[in-house]
Design an enzyme around this catalytic site. Structure first.
Site, PDB file in Angstrom:
ATOM      1  N   ALA A  50      33.389  51.624   8.218  1.00  0.00           N
ATOM      2  CA  ALA A  50      33.773  52.062   6.877  1.00  0.00           C
ATOM      3  C   ALA A  50      35.278  52.289   6.691  1.00  0.00           C
ATOM      4  O   ALA A  50      35.879  51.733   5.751  1.00  0.00           O
ATOM      5  CB  ALA A  50      32.975  53.324   6.528  1.00  0.00           C
ATOM      6  N   ASP A 234      28.831  55.733   6.765  1.00  0.00           N
ATOM      7  CA  ASP A 234      29.331  54.709   5.852  1.00  0.00           C
ATOM      8  C   ASP A 234      29.384  55.217   4.412  1.00  0.00           C
ATOM      9  O   ASP A 234      30.166  54.724   3.608  1.00  0.00           O
ATOM     10  CB  ASP A 234      28.461  53.463   5.959  1.00  0.00           C
ATOM     11  CG  ASP A 234      28.583  52.849   7.341  1.00  0.00           C
ATOM     12  OD1 ASP A 234      29.459  51.984   7.529  1.00  0.00           O
ATOM     13  OD2 ASP A 234      27.871  53.292   8.260  1.00  0.00           O
TER      14      ASP A 234
HETATM   15  O1  MRU Z   1      27.917  47.193   9.859  1.00  0.00           O
HETATM   16  P1  MRU Z   1      29.102  47.942  10.375  1.00  0.00           P
HETATM   17  O2  MRU Z   1      29.420  47.611  11.781  1.00  0.00           O
HETATM   18  O3  MRU Z   1      30.280  47.861   9.440  1.00  0.00           O
HETATM   19  O4  MRU Z   1      28.613  49.441  10.352  1.00  0.00           O
HETATM   20  C1  MRU Z   1      29.430  50.501  10.765  1.00  0.00           C
HETATM   21  C2  MRU Z   1      28.595  51.680  11.051  1.00  0.00           C
HETATM   22  O5  MRU Z   1      27.561  51.877  10.514  1.00  0.00           O
HETATM   23  C3  MRU Z   1      29.066  52.613  12.076  1.00  0.00           C
HETATM   24  O6  MRU Z   1      27.906  53.224  12.589  1.00  0.00           O
HETATM   25  C4  MRU Z   1      29.985  53.689  11.703  1.00  0.00           C
HETATM   26  O7  MRU Z   1      29.422  54.903  12.015  1.00  0.00           O
HETATM   27  C5  MRU Z   1      30.461  53.882  10.358  1.00  0.00           C
HETATM   28  S1  MRU Z   1      32.118  53.401  10.334  1.00  0.00           S
HETATM   29  C6  MRU Z   1      33.032  54.487  11.298  1.00  0.00           C
END
Ligand code: MRU
Length: 348
Positions: A50, A234
């Site tokens: 995110a 996210d």
């Molecule tokens: O699909 P992604 O790799 O973009 O998802 C990211 C996430 O869900 C991570 O778990 C994360 O906790 C959030 S971004 C720091």
């Protein structure tokens, strides 16, 4: 240290992205100079996580402004291109927020947009350091002197941010204080961000870790092998419901059952106060091929389809603590982001 290689960097005429699709086997970079290439890179998870998406979105506006000038687009064409960047992925609120943050600078040109995007990048790294310190203080105040066994899910590290990381920022800080015994990194199906990225980051930082299958996580927690779970987010609704990578809910339920804290670490920009609760979080559904095949070969029967949500929503009652760069909210105990927003605005 973060990683030795920056996840995302503006070179003056291009956005240089560390290609996370080929890690940990290769360290390669992609120089992005046009909107189509950026949207494709975001969708393919070349850049992901995110906070990193927020920064990519902000620089994406600079790319669109430069491309508009280069190719003679009118204002409507430029704005349509910016809208495509803003919507390239739906769940992380940071992408749209990053775009929106720099929009007021568009009239002053690409340089001004890029300068504001760089300010966002720098703030992200500073914020992550604060998240790490707040999170470590909160955890250590509750766990005593022993070295900790920490579980994390997906990748919320340097690679998912502009640097240092959110959940892994907390882990790095704990490690810096000599308080990490082991990190359980869930492999994070279907695209293995935990195995490929989190384990890579932890290994580079010299933090002991093991990778486990997602299905092992609840059992590892219930067997008493974990002291605290730290995950990223996210999008976080006003009531504290937290969207994170698919599989987070199982971790949260197990933490509640085992009586250990589930700590969510995320910048305040991940909080979406416009959403009263998690029911309104747009959950990205990704390509069926991500779970019907492995290494290019089909694993499921040809006629069987797939359901492939990339995220889930952990109810606020399971979120023990939300750590942001402004401090810690004990969400399950009633300290929701919406309740904190009043005093926060007054401080700002
Ligand atoms: O699909 P992604 O790799 O973009 O998802 C990211 C996430 O869900 C991570 O778990 C994360 O906790 C959030 S971004 C720091």
């Amino acid at each position: 240290m973060t990683t030795d290689v920056p996840t995302i960097e503006w070179t003056g005429d291009a956005l240089r992205l560390l290609d996370q699709t080929v890690l940990p086997h290769r360290v390669e970079f992609l120089a992005v100079q046009d909107v189509d290439a950026l949207v494709d890179a975001i969708r393919r998870l070349v850049v992901r996580g995110a906070p990193a998406l927020g920064v990519a979105g902000a620089f994406g506006v600079a790319i669109a402004v430069r491309q508009a000038a280069r190719e003679g687009w009118d204002g409507a064409g430029r704005d349509a291109a910016i809208a495509r960047v803003r919507k390239a992925r739906p769940t992380a609120v940071n992408l749209a927020a990053g775009v929106d943050r720099v929009l007021p600078f568009v009239a002053r040109g690409a340089g001004a947009v890029a300068a504001e995007a760089q300010a966002l990048l720098d703030e992200d790294v500073r914020g992550n350091r604060a998240i790490g310190a707040f999170g470590a203080d909160w955890i250590l105040a509750r766990t005593g002197d022993r070295p900790l066994r920490v579980l994390t899910h997906c990748n919320a590290g340097s690679l998912a941010t502009a640097g240092w990381g959110t959940a892994l920022g907390v882990v790095r800080e704990l490690h810096g204080r000599g308080r990490v015994e082991i990190v359980y990194a869930d492999e994070t199906r279907p695209l293995l961000q935990g195995a490929r990225l989190t384990a890579w980051e932890l290994d580079q930082a010299g933090i002991p870790c093991v990778v486990q299958a997602d299905g092992a996580a609840p059992s590892t927690i219930l067997r008493g092998l974990v002291d605290v779970a730290v995950i990223g987010a996210d999008r976080i609704a006003a009531n504290g419901d937290t969207a994170n990578k698919i599989g987070s809910v199982g971790v949260a339920l197990a933490c509640r059952e085992a009586g250990i804290p589930l700590v969510v670490a995320a910048p305040w920009s991940t909080v979406d106060l416009a959403l009263p609760d998690g029911a309104g979080v747009p959950i990205e559904e990704r390509d069926a091929g991500e779970i019907l095949a492995w290494g290019g070969a089909r694993t499921a029967p040809e006629r069987v389809g797939a359901y492939n949500p990339a995220f889930d929503v952990t109810p606020a009652r399971l979120v023990t603590a939300l750590v942001t760069e402004t401090g810690v909210l004990e969400v399950a105990a009633g300290a929701t982001p919406s309740a904190a927003a009043g005093p926060r605005r007054a401080r700002d």
